[in-house]
Write a protein that holds these residues in place. Structure first.
Motif, PDB file in Angstrom:
ATOM      1  N   GLU A 186       0.831  -1.213   0.000  1.00  0.00           N
ATOM      2  CA  GLU A 186       0.000   0.000   0.000  1.00  0.00           C
ATOM      3  C   GLU A 186       0.870   1.269   0.000  1.00  0.00           C
ATOM      4  OE1 GLU A 186      -3.337  -0.335  -0.339  1.00  0.00           O
ATOM      5  OE2 GLU A 186      -3.079   1.826  -0.699  1.00  0.00           O
ATOM      6  N   VAL A 187       1.902   1.258   0.844  1.00  0.00           N
ATOM      7  CA  VAL A 187       2.794   2.431   0.928  1.00  0.00           C
ATOM      8  C   VAL A 187       3.500   2.637  -0.414  1.00  0.00           C
ATOM      9  CG1 VAL A 187       4.646   3.505   2.282  1.00  0.00           C
ATOM     10  CG2 VAL A 187       3.304   1.682   3.275  1.00  0.00           C
ATOM     11  N   VAL A 188       3.926   1.524  -1.018  1.00  0.00           N
ATOM     12  CA  VAL A 188       4.649   1.631  -2.298  1.00  0.00           C
ATOM     13  C   VAL A 188       3.715   2.162  -3.378  1.00  0.00           C
ATOM     14  CG1 VAL A 188       5.700   0.235  -4.138  1.00  0.00           C
ATOM     15  CG2 VAL A 188       6.385  -0.095  -1.765  1.00  0.00           C
ATOM     16  N   ARG A 189       2.526   1.632  -3.433  1.00  0.00           N
ATOM     17  CA  ARG A 189       1.568   2.087  -4.465  1.00  0.00           C
ATOM     18  C   ARG A 189       1.263   3.574  -4.265  1.00  0.00           C
ATOM     19  NH1 ARG A 189      -0.258  -3.269  -3.571  1.00  0.00           N
ATOM     20  NH2 ARG A 189      -1.721  -2.655  -1.950  1.00  0.00           N
ATOM     21  N   ALA A 190       1.063   3.970  -3.014  1.00  0.00           N
ATOM     22  CA  ALA A 190       0.780   5.393  -2.751  1.00  0.00           C
ATOM     23  C   ALA A 190       1.995   6.249  -3.117  1.00  0.00           C
ATOM     24  CB  ALA A 190       0.411   5.589  -1.285  1.00  0.00           C
ATOM     25  N   LEU A 192       4.176   5.737  -5.376  1.00  0.00           N
ATOM     26  CA  LEU A 192       4.371   5.852  -6.837  1.00  0.00           C
ATOM     27  C   LEU A 192       3.304   6.726  -7.479  1.00  0.00           C
ATOM     28  CD1 LEU A 192       5.374   2.182  -7.732  1.00  0.00           C
ATOM     29  CD2 LEU A 192       6.816   4.212  -7.926  1.00  0.00           C
ATOM     30  N   GLY A 193       2.159   6.833  -6.826  1.00  0.00           N
ATOM     31  CA  GLY A 193       1.088   7.700  -7.340  1.00  0.00           C
ATOM     32  C   GLY A 193       0.718   7.347  -8.774  1.00  0.00           C
ATOM     33  N   ASP A 194       0.632   8.377  -9.637  1.00  0.00           N
ATOM     34  CA  ASP A 194       0.212   8.196 -11.038  1.00  0.00           C
ATOM     35  C   ASP A 194       1.151   7.327 -11.841  1.00  0.00           C
ATOM     36  OD1 ASP A 194      -1.677   9.938 -10.413  1.00  0.00           O
ATOM     37  OD2 ASP A 194      -0.838  11.666 -11.505  1.00  0.00           O
ATOM     38  N   ARG A 195       2.379   7.158 -11.359  1.00  0.00           N
ATOM     39  CA  ARG A 195       3.355   6.391 -12.165  1.00  0.00           C
ATOM     40  C   ARG A 195       3.121   4.882 -12.075  1.00  0.00           C
ATOM     41  NH1 ARG A 195       9.427   8.415 -11.590  1.00  0.00           N
ATOM     42  NH2 ARG A 195       9.561   7.079 -13.436  1.00  0.00           N
ATOM     43  N   LEU A 196       2.331   4.441 -11.096  1.00  0.00           N
ATOM     44  CA  LEU A 196       2.105   3.007 -10.913  1.00  0.00           C
ATOM     45  C   LEU A 196       1.406   2.408 -12.138  1.00  0.00           C
ATOM     46  CD1 LEU A 196       2.070   0.509  -8.982  1.00  0.00           C
ATOM     47  CD2 LEU A 196      -0.209   1.246  -8.295  1.00  0.00           C
ATOM     48  N   ALA A 197       2.009   1.312 -12.664  1.00  0.00           N
ATOM     49  CA  ALA A 197       1.411   0.652 -13.834  1.00  0.00           C
ATOM     50  C   ALA A 197       1.288  -0.838 -13.557  1.00  0.00           C
ATOM     51  CB  ALA A 197       2.270   0.901 -15.064  1.00  0.00           C
ATOM     52  N   GLY A 198       0.587  -1.200 -12.514  1.00  0.00           N
ATOM     53  CA  GLY A 198       0.313  -2.617 -12.235  1.00  0.00           C
ATOM     54  C   GLY A 198       1.307  -3.254 -11.297  1.00  0.00           C
ATOM     55  N   GLU A 199       0.825  -4.340 -10.645  1.00  0.00           N
ATOM     56  CA  GLU A 199       1.697  -5.071  -9.712  1.00  0.00           C
ATOM     57  C   GLU A 199       1.583  -6.561  -9.993  1.00  0.00           C
ATOM     58  OE1 GLU A 199       1.476  -4.120  -5.445  1.00  0.00           O
ATOM     59  OE2 GLU A 199       1.735  -6.256  -5.006  1.00  0.00           O
ATOM     60  N   SER A 200       2.728  -7.253 -10.031  1.00  0.00           N
ATOM     61  CA  SER A 200       2.731  -8.716 -10.111  1.00  0.00           C
ATOM     62  C   SER A 200       3.354  -9.226  -8.825  1.00  0.00           C
ATOM     63  CB  SER A 200       3.602  -9.205 -11.269  1.00  0.00           C
ATOM     64  OG  SER A 200       3.370  -8.462 -12.421  1.00  0.00           O
ATOM     65  N   GLN A 201       2.868 -10.382  -8.361  1.00  0.00           N
ATOM     66  CA  GLN A 201       3.436 -10.923  -7.133  1.00  0.00           C
ATOM     67  C   GLN A 201       4.201 -12.201  -7.418  1.00  0.00           C
ATOM     68  OE1 GLN A 201       0.214 -11.135  -4.326  1.00  0.00           O
ATOM     69  NE2 GLN A 201       0.234  -8.916  -4.057  1.00  0.00           N
ATOM     70  N   VAL A 202       5.225 -12.447  -6.610  1.00  0.00           N
ATOM     71  CA  VAL A 202       5.953 -13.711  -6.683  1.00  0.00           C
ATOM     72  C   VAL A 202       5.860 -14.370  -5.314  1.00  0.00           C
ATOM     73  CG1 VAL A 202       7.589 -13.090  -8.523  1.00  0.00           C
ATOM     74  CG2 VAL A 202       8.145 -12.532  -6.151  1.00  0.00           C
ATOM     75  N   PRO A 203       5.985 -15.704  -5.276  1.00  0.00           N
ATOM     76  CA  PRO A 203       5.919 -16.356  -3.966  1.00  0.00           C
ATOM     77  C   PRO A 203       7.081 -15.929  -3.080  1.00  0.00           C
ATOM     78  CG  PRO A 203       6.357 -17.962  -5.730  1.00  0.00           C
ATOM     79  CD  PRO A 203       6.148 -16.645  -6.379  1.00  0.00           C
ATOM     80  N   ALA A 204       6.898 -16.024  -1.776  1.00  0.00           N
ATOM     81  CA  ALA A 204       7.960 -15.645  -0.840  1.00  0.00           C
ATOM     82  C   ALA A 204       9.100 -16.652  -0.931  1.00  0.00           C
ATOM     83  CB  ALA A 204       7.392 -15.623   0.581  1.00  0.00           C
ATOM     84  N   GLY A 205      10.323 -16.152  -0.865  1.00  0.00           N
ATOM     85  CA  GLY A 205      11.482 -17.031  -0.750  1.00  0.00           C
ATOM     86  C   GLY A 205      12.073 -17.461  -2.079  1.00  0.00           C
ATOM     87  N   GLU A 206      13.026 -18.397  -1.951  1.00  0.00           N
ATOM     88  CA  GLU A 206      13.863 -18.826  -3.084  1.00  0.00           C
ATOM     89  C   GLU A 206      13.060 -19.405  -4.255  1.00  0.00           C
ATOM     90  OE1 GLU A 206      17.317 -18.394  -2.655  1.00  0.00           O
ATOM     91  OE2 GLU A 206      17.776 -19.166  -4.650  1.00  0.00           O
ATOM     92  N   VAL A 207      11.872 -19.967  -3.976  1.00  0.00           N
ATOM     93  CA  VAL A 207      11.080 -20.561  -5.074  1.00  0.00           C
ATOM     94  C   VAL A 207      10.752 -19.530  -6.160  1.00  0.00           C
ATOM     95  CG1 VAL A 207       9.981 -22.520  -3.928  1.00  0.00           C
ATOM     96  CG2 VAL A 207       8.994 -20.240  -3.671  1.00  0.00           C
ATOM     97  N   ALA A 208      10.839 -18.254  -5.812  1.00  0.00           N
ATOM     98  CA  ALA A 208      10.574 -17.215  -6.819  1.00  0.00           C
ATOM     99  C   ALA A 208      11.652 -17.186  -7.902  1.00  0.00           C
ATOM    100  CB  ALA A 208      10.491 -15.844  -6.146  1.00  0.00           C
ATOM    101  N   LYS A 209      12.831 -17.745  -7.579  1.00  0.00           N
ATOM    102  CA  LYS A 209      13.957 -17.642  -8.515  1.00  0.00           C
ATOM    103  C   LYS A 209      13.978 -18.804  -9.492  1.00  0.00           C
ATOM    104  CE  LYS A 209      18.065 -16.451  -7.096  1.00  0.00           C
ATOM    105  NZ  LYS A 209      19.294 -16.206  -6.320  1.00  0.00           N
ATOM    106  N   SER A 210      12.904 -18.917 -10.294  1.00  0.00           N
ATOM    107  CA  SER A 210      12.867 -20.024 -11.257  1.00  0.00           C
ATOM    108  C   SER A 210      12.527 -19.455 -12.625  1.00  0.00           C
ATOM    109  CB  SER A 210      11.806 -21.045 -10.838  1.00  0.00           C
ATOM    110  OG  SER A 210      10.522 -20.471 -11.032  1.00  0.00           O
ATOM    111  N   ILE A 211      12.844 -20.240 -13.647  1.00  0.00           N
ATOM    112  CA  ILE A 211      12.502 -19.842 -15.018  1.00  0.00           C
ATOM    113  C   ILE A 211      10.983 -19.755 -15.151  1.00  0.00           C
ATOM    114  CG2 ILE A 211      12.415 -20.769 -17.379  1.00  0.00           C
ATOM    115  CD1 ILE A 211      14.948 -19.337 -16.921  1.00  0.00           C
ATOM    116  N   ALA A 212      10.263 -20.663 -14.464  1.00  0.00           N
ATOM    117  CA  ALA A 212       8.795 -20.649 -14.562  1.00  0.00           C
ATOM    118  C   ALA A 212       8.240 -19.326 -14.027  1.00  0.00           C
ATOM    119  CB  ALA A 212       8.218 -21.829 -13.779  1.00  0.00           C
TER     120      ALA A 212
END
Ligand SMILES: NC(=O)c1ccc[n+]([C@@H]2O[C@H](COP(=O)([O-])OP(=O)(O)OC[C@H]3O[C@@H](n4cnc5c(N)ncnc54)[C@H](O)[C@@H]3O)[C@@H](O)[C@H]2O)c1
Length: 465
Positions: A186-190, A192-212
């Motif tokens: 929420e703080v990050v989105r606020a 960035l204001g008008d510059r925000l162009a969407g958010e994608s989420q990744v899972p917490a931790g090392e599993v995020a570091k995959s080609i998939a």
């Protein structure tokens, strides 16, 4: 004048491994007399002509160097233009009081424009707008100069100013660790204001570091070339998001906002990005220097204890590399000092051809343990163990004992052969030879291929339960 450039300049050049060039010293060399004598015999106008000529030569050189410009050099529009085109300029800030104190105490009589305090203060006020005009960054000390040169902003409450801190004016897409997004999204989105162009989420931790995960992010992004990707999370999020930024549309700008100690002291600095393959860690990646790194140490307040311990391992690594007990510092100065040390090493060797290799102290072992565990062992715990192996192979048993007391890492239960196979696939391996970072003493790292494989294997086995 009196900001401390002549003291700090050579130290900075040394830190960055670049030559130091003082325009005043070159003027004296060319004129065959001191700056005061040139002023006295030929007048200030003649001095400024010579200064401008030399500044133009120096700023036109291709070789990277640290250049010290005299306080009045910015009076020349040519010099200001050359700085804008060819240099990264840091305004070494000081107050008129500090500056006068310094010039009067140290070298008052030597400086032609520092003989009278009232005139000195007037000159200080006149020149300030010129410094503002050319400054790419501002700093008050050596670490500060290194940090602004590397594009690292550290402060509390900086998230509120994200729209201003993310360079440019274009759209900003966010990639966030799912847990961190709940806490700070929420703080990050606020911010960035008008510059925000969407958010994608990744899972917490090392599993995020995959080609998939990288592929999922590539497919979901709707950003144009001029956009910026902001990575919010720990080292795992930052590594994968940085890799996506390095490859999406053949590379777009990115800004890491690190939220773990590991990431604030290490992963978010210097532009190494990667994902893991099952065979070995960080095997696919790119060097992609962030447009800016924004660090707010207050984000660490929600960090679980285990993640603090993980971060402490990277702090101890940095402390061993420079021979300073950085683990004893409070968090804000600790983060700042570690970030500045890493930034200097990475500026010196951005593509890991030489000096940057030292940052892998303990990591050859750590990465092998992580890969052999299927990435279930945390990076910090693995680094803590890897440091013990590196210290033991360095013959520094006293330091190994101290580190094991500070970090107290338990051995890990992984398959020994799998760990050995992963270690042999380490990225530093050359001609099949394992290359290790060892220490001659704290503060004196060296890279070697001279340790017999049997000893390396024994050191690795000792870390496995
Ligand atoms: N690129 C580099 O130069 C570099 C350097 C060091 C480490 N790394 C990489 O970083 C990775 C490890 O990163 P890490 O240790 O930051 O862990 P991480 O990113 O995996 O995060 C660890 C956990 O902390 C949680 N978390 C993050 N911030 C939080 C916060 N502020 N409050 C509460 N929870 C929070 C996350 O959700 C996650 O569960 C490894 O893959 C390592 O290889 C890269």
């Amino acid at each position: 004048m009196g900001a401390g450039k002549s003291t700090l300049g050579p130290e900075l050049a040394d830190r960055l491994g670049r030559p130091f060039v003082s325009v005043d010293a070159l003027v004296e060399e060319r004129a065959g007399k001191s700056v005061s004598e040139v002023f006295a015999e030929r007048g200030e106008a003649a001095f400024r002509v010579l200064e401008e000529e030399i500044a133009s030569e120096v700023l036109g050189r291709r070789a990277l160097s640290v250049v010290e410009l005299g306080g009045g050099a910015l009076g020349s529009v040519w010099t200001r233009t050359a700085l804008a085109l060819n240099a990264f300029s840091v305004y070494l800030e000081t107050t008129p009081e500090e500056a006068w104190d310094r010039v009067a105490r140290v070298a008052g009589s030597e400086r032609p424009l520092a003989r009278d305090e009232a005139a000195f203060r007037a000159l200080f006020g006149e020149r300030a707008p010129l410094y503002d005009e050319v400054a790419d960054g501002r700093a008050r000390d050596l670490d500060g100069v290194v940090l602004v040169a590397a594009g690292v902003q550290i402060g509390s409450g900086v998230l509120d100013r994200l729209a201003e801190l993310v360079p440019g004016a274009g759209a900003v897409g966010v990639v966030a660790d799912v847990t961190v997004s709940d806490l700070y999204g929420e703080v990050v989105r606020a911010g960035l204001g008008d510059r925000l162009a969407g958010e994608s989420q990744v899972p917490a931790g090392e599993v995020a570091k995959s080609i998939a995960e990288a592929e999922r992010l590539w497919l979901g992004l709707r950003l144009e070339r001029g956009a910026t990707l902001l990575a919010l999370g720990g080292g795992s999020t930052i590594d994968v998001a940085g890799f996506v930024a390095a490859t999406y549309l053949r590379g777009i700008a990115w800004v890491p906002v690190p939220t773990t100690l590991v990431a604030q002291v290490d992963a978010a600095i210097g532009g190494k990005t990667a994902v893991d393959l099952p065979e070995a860690k960080n095997l696919v990646g790119a060097f992609h220097w962030p447009a800016e790194t924004v660090i707010d140490t207050t984000l660490l307040e929600t960090l679980p204890d285990e993640e603090w311990r993980n971060g402490l391992a990277e702090v101890v690594k940095t402390g061993l590399l420079v021979g300073e007990p950085l683990w004893e510092l409070d968090t804000p100065p600790q983060v700042r000092r570690c970030a500045a040390i890493k930034a200097a090493i990475c500026l010196r060797d951005p593509h890991e051809q030489r000096d940057r290799e030292q940052l892998n102290l303990g990591h050859t072992f750590a990465h092998a343990l992580e890969a052999a565990s299927g990435y279930t062992v945390s990076h910090g715990r693995a680094v803590a163990l890897g440091l013990l192996a590196a210290l033991q192979l360095s013959g520094l048993d006293g330091e190994a004992l101290a580190v094991s007391e500070i970090l107290a890492p338990d051995p890990v239960a992984v398959d020994r052969d799998a760990a050995w196979a992963a270690l042999r696939r380490d990225k530093k391996t050359r001609d099949g030879q394992i290359r290790l970072v060892l220490l001659d003493a704290p503060g004196n790292p060296r890279v070697t291929s001279d340790v017999e494989p049997d000893r390396v294997r024994a050191a690795l086995d000792a870390l496995i339960a």
